[in-house]
Design a protein around this motif. Structure first.
Motif, short mmCIF file in Angstrom:
data_model
loop_
_atom_site.label_atom_id
_atom_site.label_comp_id
_atom_site.label_asym_id
_atom_site.label_seq_id
_atom_site.Cartn_x
_atom_site.Cartn_y
_atom_site.Cartn_z
N ASN A 13 0.80 -1.22 0.00
CA ASN A 13 0.00 0.00 0.00
C ASN A 13 0.84 1.27 0.00
O ASN A 13 0.30 2.36 -0.23
CB ASN A 13 -0.93 0.01 1.21
CG ASN A 13 -2.24 -0.70 0.93
OD1 ASN A 13 -2.68 -0.77 -0.21
ND2 ASN A 13 -2.88 -1.22 1.97
N ASP A 14 2.13 1.17 0.25
CA ASP A 14 2.99 2.34 0.20
C ASP A 14 3.89 2.34 -1.03
O ASP A 14 4.88 3.08 -1.09
CB ASP A 14 3.85 2.44 1.47
CG ASP A 14 3.73 3.82 2.12
OD1 ASP A 14 2.99 4.67 1.58
OD2 ASP A 14 4.37 4.06 3.16
N THR B 169 4.22 0.56 6.41
CA THR B 169 4.58 1.77 5.69
C THR B 169 5.94 1.61 5.05
O THR B 169 6.65 0.63 5.26
CB THR B 169 4.63 2.99 6.63
OG1 THR B 169 5.79 2.89 7.47
CG2 THR B 169 3.38 3.07 7.50
N HIS C 280 6.95 0.77 9.52
CA HIS C 280 6.10 0.96 10.68
C HIS C 280 4.76 0.29 10.40
O HIS C 280 4.31 0.25 9.24
CB HIS C 280 5.89 2.45 10.96
CG HIS C 280 7.14 3.18 11.31
ND1 HIS C 280 7.23 4.56 11.26
CD2 HIS C 280 8.36 2.75 11.69
CE1 HIS C 280 8.45 4.94 11.62
NE2 HIS C 280 9.15 3.86 11.87
N ALA D 251 0.89 0.37 10.64
CA ALA D 251 -0.24 1.25 10.87
C ALA D 251 -1.32 0.52 11.67
O ALA D 251 -1.51 -0.69 11.52
CB ALA D 251 -0.82 1.74 9.54
N SER E 165 3.28 9.70 -2.07
CA SER E 165 4.24 9.85 -0.97
C SER E 165 4.31 11.30 -0.50
O SER E 165 3.92 12.22 -1.22
CB SER E 165 5.62 9.37 -1.40
OG SER E 165 6.16 10.23 -2.40
N TYR F 104 -5.13 1.52 3.22
CA TYR F 104 -4.33 2.45 2.42
C TYR F 104 -4.23 3.81 3.12
O TYR F 104 -3.14 4.37 3.27
CB TYR F 104 -4.97 2.61 1.04
CG TYR F 104 -4.16 3.48 0.09
CD1 TYR F 104 -3.21 2.91 -0.75
CD2 TYR F 104 -4.35 4.86 0.03
CE1 TYR F 104 -2.46 3.69 -1.61
CE2 TYR F 104 -3.60 5.65 -0.82
CZ TYR F 104 -2.66 5.06 -1.64
OH TYR F 104 -1.92 5.85 -2.49
N VAL G 233 -2.04 3.73 6.28
CA VAL G 233 -0.61 3.72 5.95
C VAL G 233 -0.14 5.13 5.61
O VAL G 233 0.90 5.60 6.09
CB VAL G 233 -0.34 2.75 4.78
CG1 VAL G 233 1.02 2.99 4.15
CG2 VAL G 233 -0.44 1.30 5.28
N LYS G 234 -0.91 5.83 4.79
CA LYS G 234 -0.51 7.18 4.39
C LYS G 234 -0.51 8.13 5.59
O LYS G 234 0.38 8.99 5.72
CB LYS G 234 -1.44 7.71 3.29
CG LYS G 234 -1.43 6.89 2.02
CD LYS G 234 -0.02 6.73 1.44
CE LYS G 234 0.00 5.78 0.27
NZ LYS G 234 1.36 5.52 -0.22
N ASP H 75 2.58 7.65 7.58
CA ASP H 75 3.70 8.30 6.88
C ASP H 75 3.70 9.81 7.14
O ASP H 75 4.74 10.40 7.43
CB ASP H 75 3.60 8.07 5.37
CG ASP H 75 4.15 6.73 4.92
OD1 ASP H 75 4.92 6.12 5.68
OD2 ASP H 75 3.80 6.30 3.81
#
Length: 464
Positions: free
Chosen positions: A40-41, A72, A76, A78, A308, A437, A440-441, A444
């Motif tokens: 997903n990243d 991520t 990391h 999430a 990103s 998704y 995860v973002k 980040d």
């Protein structure tokens, strides 16, 4: 995009295909076969099977913890319910993606579908999402043919820092000469895997390259982009070089886009349905509606295509990267560029380029999002705003507002916020994929908000 569309789907059944792969692997003397996926990243990850277990694992796949789709780029985890230490899915290879990796000794590669333990598509799998949007388009007698067009930078590591290979300049032969040995091997490695090279040149940034490969139906186009990224990086390493697909590897150099070209054909791929010989720019009503859908959803869509924190250093005005929600014929400052056709081959070559796209995106998620947005434009018969034939940044603000040409999100945080409010995109993704998704973002975003710019550049330059 060239005029010839070929169908690469094999007629042989799964058992026959698996037997062919095992025979090819044994003949080539392979020791490992990598089962690869994109998370997903936008990070390419995977596991490898030894050759002795290949036949069985071609059918059963390889186990993977459910946590991985919540990882991520910084590794990391999430906080996503059901994506922790308990539970497993399977990485089940698609036999039609098998290649022998020219850049890794005695190694093959297969791209995978994520499946639950009972053999159903895993709801957080980006490749499954793209399959669903392809099926939705097929219901309208529409098949999207696409090509990812990536830019990337070659660098050496000096005293722990990544330094551009050269400062040759845009389209210069000095830039070509500086990279000629590694480019020659990359071209040979791509061609050996059935990835036909279309064009190559040195780009604007120091050490920056652009090498495009032939278009394909949507799923194969996304698959090919993964194989392309793996090949470029693998071959570069053999030459003691590092290939970075990061959107902005250095603050003072041009960013790396991954422009997404696409056209819309009938299901037999004999008629380009985006073409109308009597329309301005040869653009059909269906093509206009598809483009209008993308522009409508672009504020949230860029969270999928410019995926990103680093992406938004590239997505700036007058950087030829598209900072405004406009389109135009051969306008390289517009988010959508209607590419000029080839004289005498207008019907085959008409295609659209999304410039708001880079290689930090998961290509399955990015292309699936583009198709979902375009289909919404068709279903709602959305009108396409007037074309922009100047740099949109030079337009009066009122003139831009009159055509909906507002500024695109200026950060991943802003883009993710737009995505969360876009029901068409989140419903197309499905709850499991959308939730993981976005989680995860957001992790980040928090991680980089608490760090300096040097940390951001260091973490992005070789993760992508």
């Amino acid at each position: 995009m060239a005029s010839t569309i070929t169908n690469t789907v094999r007629a042989a059944g799964p058992e026959v295909r698996r037997g062919e792969i095992v025979a090819r692997a044994e003949t080539a003397g392979l020791r490992l076969v990598r089962f690869l996926y994109c998370d997903n990243d936008g990070i390419i990850r995977g596991k490898a099977t030894g050759i002795a277990g290949l036949k069985d694992r071609l059918e059963t796949g390889i186990g993977l913890t459910v946590a991985m789709q919540a990882f991520t780029m910084l590794d990391h985890l999430a906080p996503v319910e059901g994506m922790g230490p308990v539970g497993e899915i399977r990485l089940v290879p698609d036999p039609d993606t098998f290649v022998i990796a020219p850049y890794a000794p005695h190694t093959g590669v297969l791209l995978v579908d994520m499946e639950t333990l009972d053999g159903k598509p895993y709801a957080a799998d980006g490749r499954a999402f793209l399959r669903r949007t392809i099926e939705r388009a097929a219901e309208k007698d529409l098949e999207i043919v696409a090509a990812f067009e990536p830019e990337w930078s070659l660098a050496r590591q000096v005293d722990g820092a990544f330094v551009p290979l050269d400062d040759g300049g845009c389209f210069t032969t000095t830039g070509m000469d500086a990279a000629q040995d590694v480019i020659d091997e990359i071209v040979a490695a791509l061609e050996a895997q059935g990835l036909t090279v279309e064009q190559y040149y040195a780009e604007l940034g120091w050490g920056q390259q652009e090498l495009s490969i032939r278009h394909a139906p949507a799923l194969q186009a996304a698959d090919r982009h993964l194989l392309y990224r793996e090949t470029v990086r693998g071959v570069a390493l053999k030459h003691g070089l590092y290939a970075s697909f990061a959107p902005k590897p250095w603050a003072d150099q041009a960013g790396n886009g991954c422009h997404l070209h696409f056209s819309g054909w009938n299901r037999e791929r004999t008629v380009n349905r985006f073409y109308d010989q009597n329309a301005p720019y040869y653009l059909s009503e269906l093509g206009k509606q598809f483009m209008a859908g993308i522009l409508e959803h672009l504020p949230g869509l860029v969270a999928l295509t410019c995926a990103s924190v680093n992406s938004y250093r590239r997505l700036q005005p007058q950087m030829w990267a598209s900072a405004y929600r406009v389109w135009g014929p051969d306008n390289r400052e517009g988010a959508l560029r209607l590419a000029s056709t080839f004289r005498g081959h207008e019907a085959e070559s008409i295609n659209i380029e999304l410039k708001s796209s880079d290689s930090s995106a998961n290509p399955y998620v990015a292309l699936g999002g583009v198709i979902a947005a375009g289909l919404d434009g068709i279903e709602r018969r959305l009108p396409l705003p007037p074309p922009v034939t100047v740099d949109p940044h030079t337009m009066d603000e009122k003139a831009r507002q009159a055509i909906g040409g507002d500024r695109l999100p200026q950060s991943l945080k802003e883009a993710v916020g737009k995505l969360k409010r876009d029901r068409v995109l989140t419903e197309a993704l499905g709850d499991r994929l959308a939730t993981s998704y976005i989680a995860v973002k957001e992790l980040d975003i928090d991680a980089f908000a608490g760090a300096d710019e040097a940390f951001e550049f260091r973490q992005h330059i070789y993760k992508y």
